[in-house]
Design a protein around this motif. Structure first.
Motif, PDB file in Angstrom:
ATOM      1  N   GLY A 140      -9.795 123.023   4.918  1.00 32.76           N
ATOM      2  CA  GLY A 140     -10.251 123.416   3.598  1.00 32.76           C
ATOM      3  C   GLY A 140     -11.622 122.864   3.228  1.00 32.76           C
ATOM      4  N   LEU A 141     -12.411 122.492   4.224  1.00 30.27           N
ATOM      5  CA  LEU A 141     -13.756 121.998   3.946  1.00 30.27           C
ATOM      6  C   LEU A 141     -14.646 123.175   3.572  1.00 30.27           C
ATOM      7  CD1 LEU A 141     -14.171 119.425   6.874  1.00 30.27           C
ATOM      8  CD2 LEU A 141     -13.208 119.076   4.589  1.00 30.27           C
ATOM      9  N   SER A 142     -15.608 122.934   2.691  1.00 29.77           N
ATOM     10  CA  SER A 142     -16.482 124.014   2.238  1.00 29.77           C
ATOM     11  C   SER A 142     -17.926 123.852   2.712  1.00 29.77           C
ATOM     12  CB  SER A 142     -16.449 124.113   0.715  1.00 29.77           C
ATOM     13  OG  SER A 142     -16.845 122.878   0.138  1.00 29.77           O
ATOM     14  N   ARG A 143     -18.259 122.668   3.223  1.00 24.98           N
ATOM     15  CA  ARG A 143     -19.638 122.427   3.657  1.00 24.98           C
ATOM     16  C   ARG A 143     -19.630 121.477   4.842  1.00 24.98           C
ATOM     17  NH1 ARG A 143     -23.813 118.593   0.803  1.00 24.98           N
ATOM     18  NH2 ARG A 143     -25.769 119.213   1.780  1.00 24.98           N
ATOM     19  N   LEU A 144     -20.405 121.842   5.859  1.00 33.89           N
ATOM     20  CA  LEU A 144     -20.630 120.974   7.011  1.00 33.89           C
ATOM     21  C   LEU A 144     -22.074 120.507   6.983  1.00 33.89           C
ATOM     22  CD1 LEU A 144     -18.868 122.931   9.899  1.00 33.89           C
ATOM     23  CD2 LEU A 144     -18.060 120.883   8.710  1.00 33.89           C
ATOM     24  N   VAL A 145     -22.287 119.256   7.336  1.00 34.75           N
ATOM     25  CA  VAL A 145     -23.631 118.696   7.430  1.00 34.75           C
ATOM     26  C   VAL A 145     -23.753 117.950   8.745  1.00 34.75           C
ATOM     27  CG1 VAL A 145     -23.932 118.481   4.925  1.00 34.75           C
ATOM     28  CG2 VAL A 145     -23.004 116.549   6.218  1.00 34.75           C
ATOM     29  N   LEU A 146     -24.997 117.686   9.127  1.00 35.21           N
ATOM     30  CA  LEU A 146     -25.227 116.855  10.300  1.00 35.21           C
ATOM     31  C   LEU A 146     -26.615 116.258  10.240  1.00 35.21           C
ATOM     32  CD1 LEU A 146     -27.187 118.317  12.724  1.00 35.21           C
ATOM     33  CD2 LEU A 146     -25.248 119.886  12.661  1.00 35.21           C
ATOM     34  N   PHE A 198     -31.979 117.161   9.095  1.00 33.18           N
ATOM     35  CA  PHE A 198     -30.661 117.381   8.518  1.00 33.18           C
ATOM     36  C   PHE A 198     -30.371 118.870   8.450  1.00 33.18           C
ATOM     37  CE2 PHE A 198     -32.546 113.536   6.767  1.00 33.18           C
ATOM     38  CZ  PHE A 198     -31.599 112.594   7.138  1.00 33.18           C
ATOM     39  N   TYR A 199     -29.107 119.188   8.699  1.00 32.59           N
ATOM     40  CA  TYR A 199     -28.664 120.578   8.649  1.00 32.59           C
ATOM     41  C   TYR A 199     -27.404 120.663   7.785  1.00 32.59           C
ATOM     42  CZ  TYR A 199     -31.609 122.144  12.562  1.00 32.59           C
ATOM     43  OH  TYR A 199     -32.667 122.493  13.374  1.00 32.59           O
ATOM     44  N   GLU A 200     -27.192 121.861   7.249  1.00 31.26           N
ATOM     45  CA  GLU A 200     -25.970 122.133   6.498  1.00 31.26           C
ATOM     46  C   GLU A 200     -25.524 123.564   6.749  1.00 31.26           C
ATOM     47  OE1 GLU A 200     -26.336 122.072   2.232  1.00 31.26           O
ATOM     48  OE2 GLU A 200     -28.123 123.328   2.282  1.00 31.26           O
ATOM     49  N   LYS A 201     -24.234 123.775   6.518  1.00 32.03           N
ATOM     50  CA  LYS A 201     -23.682 125.121   6.580  1.00 32.03           C
ATOM     51  C   LYS A 201     -22.542 125.190   5.583  1.00 32.03           C
ATOM     52  CE  LYS A 201     -21.735 128.646   9.606  1.00 32.03           C
ATOM     53  NZ  LYS A 201     -21.391 128.996  10.997  1.00 32.03           N
ATOM     54  N   LYS A 202     -22.624 126.157   4.708  1.00 35.81           N
ATOM     55  CA  LYS A 202     -21.530 126.382   3.768  1.00 35.81           C
ATOM     56  C   LYS A 202     -20.510 127.276   4.463  1.00 35.81           C
ATOM     57  CE  LYS A 202     -23.984 125.552  -0.506  1.00 35.81           C
ATOM     58  NZ  LYS A 202     -25.090 124.821  -0.046  1.00 35.81           N
ATOM     59  N   TYR A 251     -27.634 124.535  16.653  1.00 37.78           N
ATOM     60  CA  TYR A 251     -27.244 124.475  15.245  1.00 37.78           C
ATOM     61  C   TYR A 251     -27.711 125.719  14.487  1.00 37.78           C
ATOM     62  CZ  TYR A 251     -26.358 119.612  16.461  1.00 37.78           C
ATOM     63  OH  TYR A 251     -25.899 118.471  17.062  1.00 37.78           O
ATOM     64  N   GLU A 252     -28.941 126.131  14.719  1.00 35.75           N
ATOM     65  CA  GLU A 252     -29.476 127.286  13.988  1.00 35.75           C
ATOM     66  C   GLU A 252     -28.777 128.576  14.410  1.00 35.75           C
ATOM     67  OE1 GLU A 252     -33.744 126.837  14.418  1.00 35.75           O
ATOM     68  OE2 GLU A 252     -33.663 124.919  13.345  1.00 35.75           O
ATOM     69  N   ARG A 253     -28.477 128.731  15.683  1.00 40.81           N
ATOM     70  CA  ARG A 253     -27.715 129.916  16.120  1.00 40.81           C
ATOM     71  C   ARG A 253     -26.313 129.907  15.545  1.00 40.81           C
ATOM     72  NH1 ARG A 253     -29.627 129.747  22.421  1.00 40.81           N
ATOM     73  NH2 ARG A 253     -31.694 130.628  22.071  1.00 40.81           N
ATOM     74  N   GLY A 254     -25.798 128.707  15.264  1.00 40.04           N
ATOM     75  CA  GLY A 254     -24.471 128.569  14.669  1.00 40.04           C
ATOM     76  C   GLY A 254     -24.456 128.742  13.163  1.00 40.04           C
ATOM     77  N   GLY A 255     -25.602 129.094  12.574  1.00 43.20           N
ATOM     78  CA  GLY A 255     -25.655 129.367  11.151  1.00 43.20           C
ATOM     79  C   GLY A 255     -26.022 128.180  10.277  1.00 43.20           C
ATOM     80  N   PHE A 256     -26.377 127.065  10.874  1.00 42.08           N
ATOM     81  CA  PHE A 256     -26.813 125.902  10.104  1.00 42.08           C
ATOM     82  C   PHE A 256     -28.268 126.087   9.697  1.00 42.08           C
ATOM     83  CE2 PHE A 256     -23.048 124.291  11.997  1.00 42.08           C
ATOM     84  CZ  PHE A 256     -22.638 123.193  11.258  1.00 42.08           C
ATOM     85  N   THR A 257     -28.604 125.556   8.526  1.00 46.96           N
ATOM     86  CA  THR A 257     -29.983 125.610   8.049  1.00 46.96           C
ATOM     87  C   THR A 257     -30.457 124.197   7.735  1.00 46.96           C
ATOM     88  OG1 THR A 257     -29.241 125.994   5.784  1.00 46.96           O
ATOM     89  CG2 THR A 257     -29.779 127.944   7.101  1.00 46.96           C
ATOM     90  N   VAL A 258     -31.750 123.989   7.885  1.00 50.99           N
ATOM     91  CA  VAL A 258     -32.349 122.694   7.595  1.00 50.99           C
ATOM     92  C   VAL A 258     -32.210 122.422   6.103  1.00 50.99           C
ATOM     93  CG1 VAL A 258     -34.526 121.401   7.590  1.00 50.99           C
ATOM     94  CG2 VAL A 258     -33.956 122.877   9.530  1.00 50.99           C
TER      95      VAL A 258
END
Length: 155
Positions: A106-112, A149-153, A127-134
């Motif tokens: 049930g997580l809504s946001r991933l970061v790294l 840093f990257y995040e993905k909702k 990361y970018e191909r996986g849909g993560f954005t800076v």
């Protein structure tokens, strides 16, 4: 190449070897005070799930961990693939598996956090191909100029 990915304890020799390889790769790229490495003992804490990618012979070829910070936030940690399998989408498969677990939790946001220096380009592509954005600095990481840093909702 047939790859299987499963949650496994990091407290095993082949995962320890991958962590050592990852550390040896990262240490020359970024000043030590701006490296945020987890030990395998830290990776075994209850808030983390570690996935290991194995080839058809059962040999370890990659790993990645998901840390649940609570409040719907997850963090990608200790992502690594062996050099000989890079370019074969093992990193992408690991990232997909982490995202699947994040959804199940049930997580809504991933970061790294990753390094900001020559030598990290392959990681950026995964990361970018996986849909993560800076994004800006996350969690308690310093905005030092040595990190990206990257995040993905996720839903």
């Amino acid at each position: 190449m047939a790859i299987t990915i499963a949650a496994e304890t990091p407290l095993q020799d082949d995962v320890r070897a991958m962590v050592a390889d990852l550390n040896a790769t990262m240490i020359p790229l970024t000043p030590r005070e701006f490296q945020f490495q987890l030990t395998v003992e830290q990776m075994a804490e209850p808030a983390l799930t570690t996935f290991v990618a194995r080839d058809g012979n059962g040999r370890h070829v990659g790993m990645a961990s998901l840390k649940d910070h609570g409040g719907g936030l997850g963090e990608v940690k200790r992502m690594f693939t062996l050099p000989e399998v890079r370019g074969q989408r093992v990193g992408s498969m690991l990232l997909e598996r982490l995202e699947q677990l994040a959804r199940e939790k049930g997580l809504s946001r991933l970061v790294l956090e990753t390094g900001e220096a020559p030598g990290f380009e392959a990681a950026y592509r995964v990361y970018e191909r996986g849909g993560f954005t800076v994004c800006g600095a996350v969690l308690d990481y310093p905005d030092s100029g040595f990190s990206r840093f990257y995040e993905k909702k996720i839903s």
